[in-house]
Design an enzyme around this catalytic site. Sequence first.
Site, PDB file in Angstrom:
ATOM      1  N   GLY A  56       0.779  -1.233   0.000  1.00 25.80           N
ATOM      2  CA  GLY A  56       0.000   0.000   0.000  1.00 25.80           C
ATOM      3  C   GLY A  56       0.811   1.283   0.000  1.00 25.80           C
ATOM      4  O   GLY A  56       0.282   2.340   0.347  1.00 25.80           O
TER       5      GLY A  56
ATOM      6  N   ASN B 218       1.829   2.963  -2.618  1.00 30.86           N
ATOM      7  CA  ASN B 218       1.213   3.877  -3.594  1.00 30.86           C
ATOM      8  C   ASN B 218      -0.081   4.465  -3.045  1.00 30.86           C
ATOM      9  O   ASN B 218      -0.370   5.653  -3.242  1.00 30.86           O
ATOM     10  CB  ASN B 218       0.965   3.159  -4.919  1.00 30.86           C
ATOM     11  CG  ASN B 218       2.190   3.196  -5.819  1.00 30.86           C
ATOM     12  OD1 ASN B 218       2.575   4.251  -6.295  1.00 30.86           O
ATOM     13  ND2 ASN B 218       2.809   2.038  -6.015  1.00 30.86           N
TER      14      ASN B 218
ATOM     15  N   ASN C  37      -4.380   2.059 -13.737  1.00 32.81           N
ATOM     16  CA  ASN C  37      -3.432   1.193 -13.042  1.00 32.81           C
ATOM     17  C   ASN C  37      -2.052   1.829 -13.088  1.00 32.81           C
ATOM     18  O   ASN C  37      -1.714   2.513 -14.056  1.00 32.81           O
ATOM     19  CB  ASN C  37      -3.379  -0.172 -13.753  1.00 32.81           C
ATOM     20  CG  ASN C  37      -2.320  -1.090 -13.167  1.00 32.81           C
ATOM     21  OD1 ASN C  37      -2.246  -1.282 -11.942  1.00 32.81           O
ATOM     22  ND2 ASN C  37      -1.485  -1.675 -14.021  1.00 32.81           N
TER      23      ASN C  37
ATOM     24  N   HIS D 186       1.804   0.635 -13.303  1.00 29.60           N
ATOM     25  CA  HIS D 186       2.577  -0.558 -13.624  1.00 29.60           C
ATOM     26  C   HIS D 186       4.066  -0.230 -13.502  1.00 29.60           C
ATOM     27  O   HIS D 186       4.513   0.795 -14.020  1.00 29.60           O
ATOM     28  CB  HIS D 186       2.256  -1.030 -15.042  1.00 29.60           C
ATOM     29  CG  HIS D 186       3.049  -2.233 -15.444  1.00 29.60           C
ATOM     30  ND1 HIS D 186       2.771  -3.487 -14.954  1.00 29.60           N
ATOM     31  CD2 HIS D 186       4.133  -2.367 -16.239  1.00 29.60           C
ATOM     32  CE1 HIS D 186       3.652  -4.352 -15.455  1.00 29.60           C
ATOM     33  NE2 HIS D 186       4.481  -3.695 -16.230  1.00 29.60           N
TER      34      HIS D 186
ATOM     35  N   THR E 116      -7.579  -1.915 -19.765  1.00 29.80           N
ATOM     36  CA  THR E 116      -8.394  -2.556 -20.794  1.00 29.80           C
ATOM     37  C   THR E 116      -8.292  -4.066 -20.595  1.00 29.80           C
ATOM     38  O   THR E 116      -7.526  -4.542 -19.745  1.00 29.80           O
ATOM     39  CB  THR E 116      -7.910  -2.167 -22.207  1.00 29.80           C
ATOM     40  OG1 THR E 116      -6.532  -2.529 -22.328  1.00 29.80           O
ATOM     41  CG2 THR E 116      -8.072  -0.674 -22.462  1.00 29.80           C
TER      42      THR E 116
ATOM     43  N   GLN F 274       9.468   7.098  -7.956  1.00 28.16           N
ATOM     44  CA  GLN F 274       8.788   7.819  -9.041  1.00 28.16           C
ATOM     45  C   GLN F 274       7.303   7.464  -9.111  1.00 28.16           C
ATOM     46  O   GLN F 274       6.480   8.320  -9.461  1.00 28.16           O
ATOM     47  CB  GLN F 274       9.480   7.538 -10.376  1.00 28.16           C
ATOM     48  CG  GLN F 274      10.920   8.034 -10.417  1.00 28.16           C
ATOM     49  CD  GLN F 274      11.062   9.480  -9.971  1.00 28.16           C
ATOM     50  OE1 GLN F 274      10.280  10.343 -10.370  1.00 28.16           O
ATOM     51  NE2 GLN F 274      12.043   9.748  -9.121  1.00 28.16           N
TER      52      GLN F 274
HETATM   53  N1  NHR Z   1      -6.751  -6.686 -15.594  1.00 32.30           N
HETATM   54  C1  NHR Z   1      -6.950  -6.368 -16.866  1.00 32.30           C
HETATM   55  N2  NHR Z   1      -7.966  -6.976 -17.505  1.00 32.30           N
HETATM   56  N3  NHR Z   1      -6.175  -5.490 -17.533  1.00 32.30           N
HETATM   57  C2  NHR Z   1      -5.143  -4.911 -16.915  1.00 32.30           C
HETATM   58  O1  NHR Z   1      -4.393  -4.047 -17.592  1.00 32.30           O
HETATM   59  C3  NHR Z   1      -4.851  -5.210 -15.562  1.00 32.30           C
HETATM   60  C4  NHR Z   1      -5.699  -6.124 -14.924  1.00 32.30           C
HETATM   61  C5  NHR Z   1      -5.465  -6.487 -13.601  1.00 32.30           C
HETATM   62  C6  NHR Z   1      -4.363  -5.983 -12.912  1.00 32.30           C
HETATM   63  C7  NHR Z   1      -2.247  -4.691 -12.851  1.00 32.30           C
HETATM   64  C8  NHR Z   1      -1.080  -5.463 -13.492  1.00 32.30           C
HETATM   65  C9  NHR Z   1       0.280  -4.792 -13.323  1.00 32.30           C
HETATM   66  O2  NHR Z   1       0.368  -3.570 -13.161  1.00 32.30           O
HETATM   67  C10 NHR Z   1      -3.494  -5.102 -13.554  1.00 32.30           C
HETATM   68  C11 NHR Z   1      -3.753  -4.695 -14.873  1.00 32.30           C
HETATM   69  C12 NHR Z   1      -1.505  -8.877 -11.889  1.00 32.30           C
HETATM   70  C13 NHR Z   1      -1.085  -9.718 -12.897  1.00 32.30           C
HETATM   71  C14 NHR Z   1      -1.123 -11.224 -12.711  1.00 32.30           C
HETATM   72  O3  NHR Z   1      -0.638 -11.961 -13.554  1.00 32.30           O
HETATM   73  C15 NHR Z   1      -0.662  -9.155 -14.091  1.00 32.30           C
HETATM   74  C16 NHR Z   1      -0.667  -7.787 -14.267  1.00 32.30           C
HETATM   75  C17 NHR Z   1      -1.092  -6.948 -13.239  1.00 32.30           C
HETATM   76  C18 NHR Z   1      -1.514  -7.500 -12.048  1.00 32.30           C
HETATM   77  N4  NHR Z   1      -1.722 -11.731 -11.612  1.00 32.30           N
HETATM   78  C19 NHR Z   1      -1.865 -13.161 -11.281  1.00 32.30           C
HETATM   79  C20 NHR Z   1      -3.273 -13.663 -11.699  1.00 32.30           C
HETATM   80  O4  NHR Z   1      -3.351 -14.874 -11.983  1.00 32.30           O
HETATM   81  C21 NHR Z   1      -1.752 -13.398  -9.808  1.00 32.30           C
HETATM   82  C22 NHR Z   1      -0.430 -12.994  -9.233  1.00 32.30           C
HETATM   83  C23 NHR Z   1      -0.434 -12.930  -7.716  1.00 32.30           C
HETATM   84  O5  NHR Z   1      -1.494 -13.087  -7.077  1.00 32.30           O
HETATM   85  O6  NHR Z   1       0.647 -12.666  -7.162  1.00 32.30           O
HETATM   86  O7  NHR Z   1      -4.240 -12.905 -11.653  1.00 32.30           O
HETATM   87  O8  NHR Z   1       1.315  -5.483 -13.444  1.00 32.30           O
HETATM   88  C1  GAR Z   2       4.140  -1.225  -7.075  1.00 36.31           C
HETATM   89  O1  GAR Z   2       5.471  -1.198  -7.519  1.00 36.31           O
HETATM   90  C2  GAR Z   2       3.192  -1.345  -8.251  1.00 36.31           C
HETATM   91  O2  GAR Z   2       3.615  -0.635  -9.386  1.00 36.31           O
HETATM   92  C3  GAR Z   2       3.258  -2.819  -8.510  1.00 36.31           C
HETATM   93  O3  GAR Z   2       3.335  -3.434  -7.244  1.00 36.31           O
HETATM   94  C4  GAR Z   2       3.860  -2.516  -6.305  1.00 36.31           C
HETATM   95  C5  GAR Z   2       2.829  -2.304  -5.234  1.00 36.31           C
HETATM   96  O4  GAR Z   2       3.415  -1.619  -4.158  1.00 36.31           O
HETATM   97  N1  GAR Z   2       2.104  -3.278  -9.203  1.00 36.31           N
HETATM   98  C6  GAR Z   2       2.111  -4.415  -9.860  1.00 36.31           C
HETATM   99  O5  GAR Z   2       3.110  -5.096  -9.985  1.00 36.31           O
HETATM  100  C7  GAR Z   2       0.772  -4.824 -10.383  1.00 36.31           C
HETATM  101  N2  GAR Z   2       0.899  -6.108 -10.930  1.00 36.31           N
HETATM  102  P1  GAR Z   2       2.503  -0.885  -3.082  1.00 36.31           P
HETATM  103  O6  GAR Z   2       1.506  -1.907  -2.565  1.00 36.31           O
HETATM  104  O7  GAR Z   2       3.484  -0.488  -2.006  1.00 36.31           O
HETATM  105  O8  GAR Z   2       1.856   0.281  -3.727  1.00 36.31           O
END
Ligand code: NHR
Ligand code: GAR
Length: 212
Positions: free
Chosen positions: A11, A13, A102, A104, A136, A168
Amino acid sequence: MRVVVLISGRGSNLRALLQADLPVTFAAVISNRADAGGLAIAAAHGVPTQVLAHQAYADRAAYDGALAQAIDAHAPDLVVLAGFMRVLTADFVRRYHGRMINIHPALLPAFPGLNTHARALAAGVRVHGCTVHFVTAEVDAGPIIAQAAVPVRAGDDAEALAARVLRQEHRLFPTVLRWFAQERVSLRDDGRVAVRLDEDIDEDAALVAPLG
Ligand code: NHR
Ligand code: GAR
């Protein structure tokens, strides 16, 4: 502007958003994990919290249905993913089209998905960073709103690089949320992002890394 934030973990962010003194109402923070550190941060700022454990649902569609109900109870204008770690279904994403963002931890479209910092190091990139984008259906492929870049330094490991990027993230995300509050950001019908700023642009500005 009413904002609902989705988290899964630490948390930091979320904390940056809550501490930025933005002209928005944080209506709720929802976590898919009961042990997310961000829940205590929300509570300390007087923001209502809710845990919706994904394990309690049969599949992603069932979970996302419950999540949408929980979100809609707060009638948000914007849904913010701040370290939310569950991929969301296309139906869910469609419901919040143009009003879900989001952050990333990479310069998209490079390094979508997980473990971005280790992959950036393995690829040998000299510049890395973070991206705020509209969500998306295709993961981490939505229209880009803003990015911040950092140099990759000799001797960096994934942890050191993650820490540099995270600083950042904590600047970029509140900045973007402020733009939303000021109605400076929109997702156009052609899928492009419009950001209306009135700052002067330095045509010669560039980040060069390494600098020697
Ligand atoms: N959902 C959609 N449809 N589109 C996006 O752009 C999303 C999303 C959900 C989350 C954040 C994303 C990131 O910033 C996000 C963007 C989780 C995974 C993942 O593979 C991938 C990308 C992001 C967040 N999660 C696994 C799953 O099976 C679980 C991983 C875990 O629990 O540790 O969902 O990177
Ligand atoms: C952050 O670096 C964020 O960009 C990333 O996880 C961290 C969360 O930190 N997000 C992802 O990787 C989404 N898949 P926080 O809980 O301290 O904000």
